[in-house]
Design a protein around this motif. Structure first.
Motif, PDB file in Angstrom:
ATOM      1  N   THR A  29      16.734   5.226 -30.629  1.00 22.94           N
ATOM      2  CA  THR A  29      15.323   4.891 -30.794  1.00 22.94           C
ATOM      3  C   THR A  29      14.994   4.818 -32.272  1.00 22.94           C
ATOM      4  N   THR A  86      11.771   0.753 -31.003  1.00 27.89           N
ATOM      5  CA  THR A  86      12.853  -0.059 -30.451  1.00 27.89           C
ATOM      6  C   THR A  86      13.865   0.885 -29.807  1.00 27.89           C
ATOM      7  N   THR A 103      17.290   1.157 -27.705  1.00 32.26           N
ATOM      8  CA  THR A 103      18.466   0.323 -27.484  1.00 32.26           C
ATOM      9  C   THR A 103      19.495   1.032 -26.614  1.00 32.26           C
ATOM     10  N   VAL A 105       9.973  -1.333 -27.225  1.00 27.89           N
ATOM     11  CA  VAL A 105      10.761  -2.546 -27.004  1.00 27.89           C
ATOM     12  C   VAL A 105      12.147  -2.097 -26.556  1.00 27.89           C
ATOM     13  N   THR A 158      15.984  -2.947 -25.369  1.00 27.82           N
ATOM     14  CA  THR A 158      17.009  -3.992 -25.445  1.00 27.82           C
ATOM     15  C   THR A 158      18.388  -3.360 -25.309  1.00 27.82           C
ATOM     16  N   LEU A 185      14.370 -10.367 -30.836  1.00 26.87           N
ATOM     17  CA  LEU A 185      13.747  -9.112 -31.228  1.00 26.87           C
ATOM     18  C   LEU A 185      12.502  -9.345 -32.073  1.00 26.87           C
ATOM     19  N   ARG A 217       8.967  -7.894 -30.886  1.00 25.85           N
ATOM     20  CA  ARG A 217       8.209  -6.999 -31.759  1.00 25.85           C
ATOM     21  C   ARG A 217       6.867  -7.589 -32.157  1.00 25.85           C
TER      22      ARG A 217
END
Length: 264
Positions: A6, A15, A17, A53, A55, A195, A199
């Motif tokens: 994070t 973000t 991941t 977000v 991903t 991304l 964002r």
């Protein structure tokens, strides 16, 4: 290795991941499940966080289940169906409940294949942005099982019953443009811009008053979604039975053989 990373920026955009590219970010095993849950809990408790977000690292968003750990006696699958059912409830089914309980809006930035439980993970998010190379498959039926993680509840709410039935009963893979036409994603952008686009949208959300955003997200969820727990209970029971069928055993062996052949 940190299975989920994070990173929060100055605007409060976190973000998150999935960081297991060697398994194409499979999410079926307990360490990854626990890592996702911990990241969600930590981020929701952060007063500076505004939007997530989500991903995947590497070439895939998430491959869903790790085929190597789906044989009887491995991962969620026990030789006793009743224990398999309990494992689903105590394992991967905690994810949709945690995403449902999160107050922060979650934007999925789908950077490659989102397969099976990986597809369903995108459905747990509020918004989905796809890179041009993204693909989606509700593919459980291909290996003789059912969507044991809540996909039967999630998918119809996003794409409608007919599209959900087509995806779940065929197991077919759809590309990003088809996903856009289904309403599965809200936009498709070049991979290199994924991304940035996710964002940017997250930034527009984060610019609004944070308490109003959290309450609006909660209100939308409460108004739209009903009976998740009932669906999870049914799917875990059915999944435990599906794992015991010869169809599942043969399909899993065939898929493993194809994977090994592609790597040789």
């Amino acid at each position: 290795m940190t299975l989920v990373t994070t990173e929060r920026d100055a605007a409060g955009i976190v973000t998150m991941t999935l960081n297991a590219p060697e398994t194409r970010n499979a999410i079926s095993e307990l360490p990854m499940i626990e890592a996702i849950l911990a990241a969600l809990t930590e981020t929701q408790a952060d007063p500076e966080a505004r939007v997530i977000v989500l991903t995947g690292a590497g070439a895939a968003f998430s491959s869903g289940g790790n085929i190597k750990s789906m044989a009887p006696g491995q991962g969620l699958v026990d030789k006793v169906p009743a224990i398999t059912r309990r494992n689903y409830r105590a394992g991967i089914q905690r994810l949709p409940l945690a995403f449902e309980d999160c107050d922060l809006p979650i934007v999925a930035a789908v950077n490659g294949p989102a397969v099976g439980a990986g597809c369903d993970l995108t459905l747990m998010c509020d918004l989905r942005i796809a890179g041009a190379s993204a693909t989606f498959a509700e593919s459980f039926v291909r290996i003789g099982i059912v969507p044991g993680d809540g996909g039967a509840w999630l998918l119809p709410r996003v794409v409608g019953f007919a599209r959900a039935s087509e995806m779940a009963l065929t197991g077919d893979t759809i590309d990003a443009q088809t996903a856009l036409s289904y309403g599965l994603v809200s936009r498709v952008v070049p991979d290199a811009e994924l991304l940035t686009e996710a964002r940017t949208i997250a930034g527009r959300i984060a610019a609004n008053p944070p308490h109003a955003v959290r309450m609006t997200r909660r209100l939308l969820r409460q108004a739209y979604n009903r009976d998740l727990s009932v669906t999870l209970e049914l799917s875990s029971a059915m999944q435990a039975l599906a794992h015991e069928t010869d169809d599942y055993t043969r399909a899993l062996a065939a898929m493993r053989a194809r994977i090994e052949k592609s790597r040789s």
